[in-house]
Design an enzyme around this catalytic site. Structure first.
Site, PDB file in Angstrom:
ATOM      1  N   THR A   1     -87.471  47.407 -10.731  1.00  0.00           N
ATOM      2  CA  THR A   1     -88.102  47.367 -11.935  1.00  0.00           C
ATOM      3  C   THR A   1     -87.002  47.127 -12.782  1.00  0.00           C
ATOM      4  O   THR A   1     -85.393  47.347 -13.230  1.00  0.00           O
ATOM      5  CB  THR A   1     -89.048  48.568 -12.463  1.00  0.00           C
ATOM      6  OG1 THR A   1     -88.194  49.298 -12.632  1.00  0.00           O
ATOM      7  CG2 THR A   1     -89.720  48.964 -11.549  1.00  0.00           C
ATOM      8  N   CYS A   2     -87.354  47.112 -14.794  1.00  0.00           N
ATOM      9  CA  CYS A   2     -86.845  46.184 -15.480  1.00  0.00           C
ATOM     10  C   CYS A   2     -86.302  47.971 -16.610  1.00  0.00           C
ATOM     11  O   CYS A   2     -86.268  47.642 -17.577  1.00  0.00           O
ATOM     12  CB  CYS A   2     -86.954  45.062 -16.458  1.00  0.00           C
ATOM     13  SG  CYS A   2     -89.011  46.003 -17.380  1.00  0.00           S
ATOM     14  N   ASP A   3     -86.632  49.087 -16.058  1.00  0.00           N
ATOM     15  CA  ASP A   3     -86.591  50.565 -16.581  1.00  0.00           C
ATOM     16  C   ASP A   3     -85.166  51.439 -15.640  1.00  0.00           C
ATOM     17  O   ASP A   3     -85.180  51.091 -14.737  1.00  0.00           O
ATOM     18  CB  ASP A   3     -88.249  51.381 -16.428  1.00  0.00           C
ATOM     19  CG  ASP A   3     -87.448  52.615 -16.813  1.00  0.00           C
ATOM     20  OD1 ASP A   3     -86.916  52.553 -17.942  1.00  0.00           O
ATOM     21  OD2 ASP A   3     -88.791  52.949 -17.240  1.00  0.00           O
ATOM     22  N   SER A   4     -84.931  51.717 -16.992  1.00  0.00           N
ATOM     23  CA  SER A   4     -83.478  51.844 -16.868  1.00  0.00           C
ATOM     24  C   SER A   4     -83.784  53.157 -15.773  1.00  0.00           C
ATOM     25  O   SER A   4     -82.117  53.713 -14.675  1.00  0.00           O
ATOM     26  CB  SER A   4     -82.079  52.319 -17.883  1.00  0.00           C
ATOM     27  OG  SER A   4     -82.863  52.996 -18.728  1.00  0.00           O
TER      28      SER A   4
ATOM     29  N   ASN B   1     -94.481  46.486 -13.598  1.00  0.00           N
ATOM     30  CA  ASN B   1     -94.107  45.569 -13.737  1.00  0.00           C
ATOM     31  C   ASN B   1     -94.280  44.467 -12.804  1.00  0.00           C
ATOM     32  O   ASN B   1     -94.112  43.367 -12.444  1.00  0.00           O
ATOM     33  CB  ASN B   1     -92.349  45.349 -13.057  1.00  0.00           C
ATOM     34  CG  ASN B   1     -91.487  45.433 -14.375  1.00  0.00           C
ATOM     35  OD1 ASN B   1     -90.444  45.881 -14.058  1.00  0.00           O
ATOM     36  ND2 ASN B   1     -91.716  45.039 -15.782  1.00  0.00           N
TER      37      ASN B   1
END
Length: 356
Positions: free
Chosen positions: A290-293, A329
């Site tokens: 995903t694009c979450d850190s 996402n």
């Protein structure tokens, strides 16, 4: 588990892993089922599992949830307070209730008594309250938490329940005849089948001794979940990306903490990872897609240098993984492949095709 808890009725906690193949296998082995929602009721009903093999253990239920279970034929429900008992007055001729008592256990990975279970001092009053309303409390239950490291909390709860079963029944009420000792049986995340067998044997021995000291005529049941489902699933993930950041190598998998590794966030679990090849990269990071850190599976490990398309295997991935995975996402969830005695067969939510 049947071997280590002889005579104890086992009701599998469907919430831990609700895949149809798992439920069918457990049904064929004689398991009962611990349900907590109308959705879980619908799941077991769709598989033709008889309602007499099920109990509804969620202490807080809407009337809609109660009616869904009753329509199915499940008539045993757990309550833990006067407001919940009141909900069953209209169904008093159709149900048997189990009163859940709260025993805190700070050693457990998840202390479930923080949210559910009445205070032990309130048990006599709640039993009287139910009796006055014409409701039958058939027994007591407790759940001392998930992934318990030692059996001490179970033993203490069984001992306390024994006194209540003997002394707390109101005058004129039918005696209680059931004790549900919940779940919490541990699994060796970093071990193998023999380690789990040994762990269960050591954990259950003191429980058996405590159960043997209970009054005669008490039926004992339990709600195992994690210890059955966790070792049953292996995750196969693929490296989809790679980068160097601040002198460290990052490897991105097609599964992360918003997917099957969600138990790392919600459950505090650390799943054993297997890499293929000789370790040669220090301080590496394994991240999700995903694009979450926050989506990091493992940080600071010594592993082989992985190429795009290579496989990473995670073991002990059955319990509360798919259950808490999300669609963040809008990424596709992991597919399922079921292995049985006749080999491998594609199964369940996505059309997984196996390589020859």
């Amino acid at each position: 588990l049947q071997r280590h808890l002889p005579g104890v009725g086992l009701f599998y906690a469907v919430k831990s892993l609700a895949e149809s193949a798992v439920l069918r296998i457990l049904h064929s082995e004689g398991a009962g089922f611990d349900l907590a929602s109308a959705g879980e009721v619908a799941r077991v009903q769709s598989l033709g599992i008889p309602p007499r093999q099920c109990i509804h253990t969620h202490p807080i239920k809407s009337d809609r949830e109660i009616r869904a279970a009753l329509r199915y034929g499940c008539t045993t429900f757990v309550v833990d307070n006067a407001f919940e008992i009141q909900k069953f007055v209209r169904y008093r001729h159709r149900v048997g209730l189990i009163l859940r008592v709260g025993f805190r256990n700070p050693q457990a990975r998840v202390d479930l008594a923080r949210k559910f279970g009445c205070d032990i001092a309130d048990v006599p009053e709640l039993l009287v309250h139910a009796h006055r309303l014409g409701l039958h409390i058939k027994g007591l239950s407790f759940h001392v938490g998930s992934q318990c490291p030692t059996p001490g909390a179970h033993v203490s709860a069984i001992d306390a329940a024994a006194e209540l079963l003997r002394d707390a029944v109101p005058s004129g009420a039918a005696p209680m005849s059931l004790l549900d000792i919940g779940g919490g049986f541990p699994v060796a995340y970093d071990g193998d089948e023999e380690d789990n067998e040994r762990l269960l044997a050591e954990f259950c021995a003191p429980l058996r001794a405590a159960i043997d000291a209970l009054p005669e005529g008490i039926e004992i049941i339990a709600e195992p979940g994690r210890c059955l489902s966790a070792p049953a699933v292996v995750l196969v993930a693929t490296v989809i990306g790679k980068a160097e950041r601040a002198g460290r190598v990052w490897y991105y998998l097609d599964e992360g903490v918003y997917g099957a590794f969600s138990g790392q966030i919600y459950d505090g679990a650390e799943y054993p990872l297997t890499f293929f090849g000789a370790p040669c990269v220090d301080n590496a990071v394994i991240a999700g897609p995903t694009c979450d850190s926050i989506d990091v599976v493992r940080d600071g490990i010594h592993i082989p240098d992985l190429g795009l398309g290579e496989v990473v295997v995670a073991r002990c991935m059955g319990a509360y993984t798919a259950a808490s995975a999300t669609d963040f996402n809008s990424l596709e969830r992991a597919g399922w492949v079921v292995q049985d005695d006749e080999g491998l067969a594609a199964q369940s939510r996505s059309g997984v095709s196996l390589p020859s």
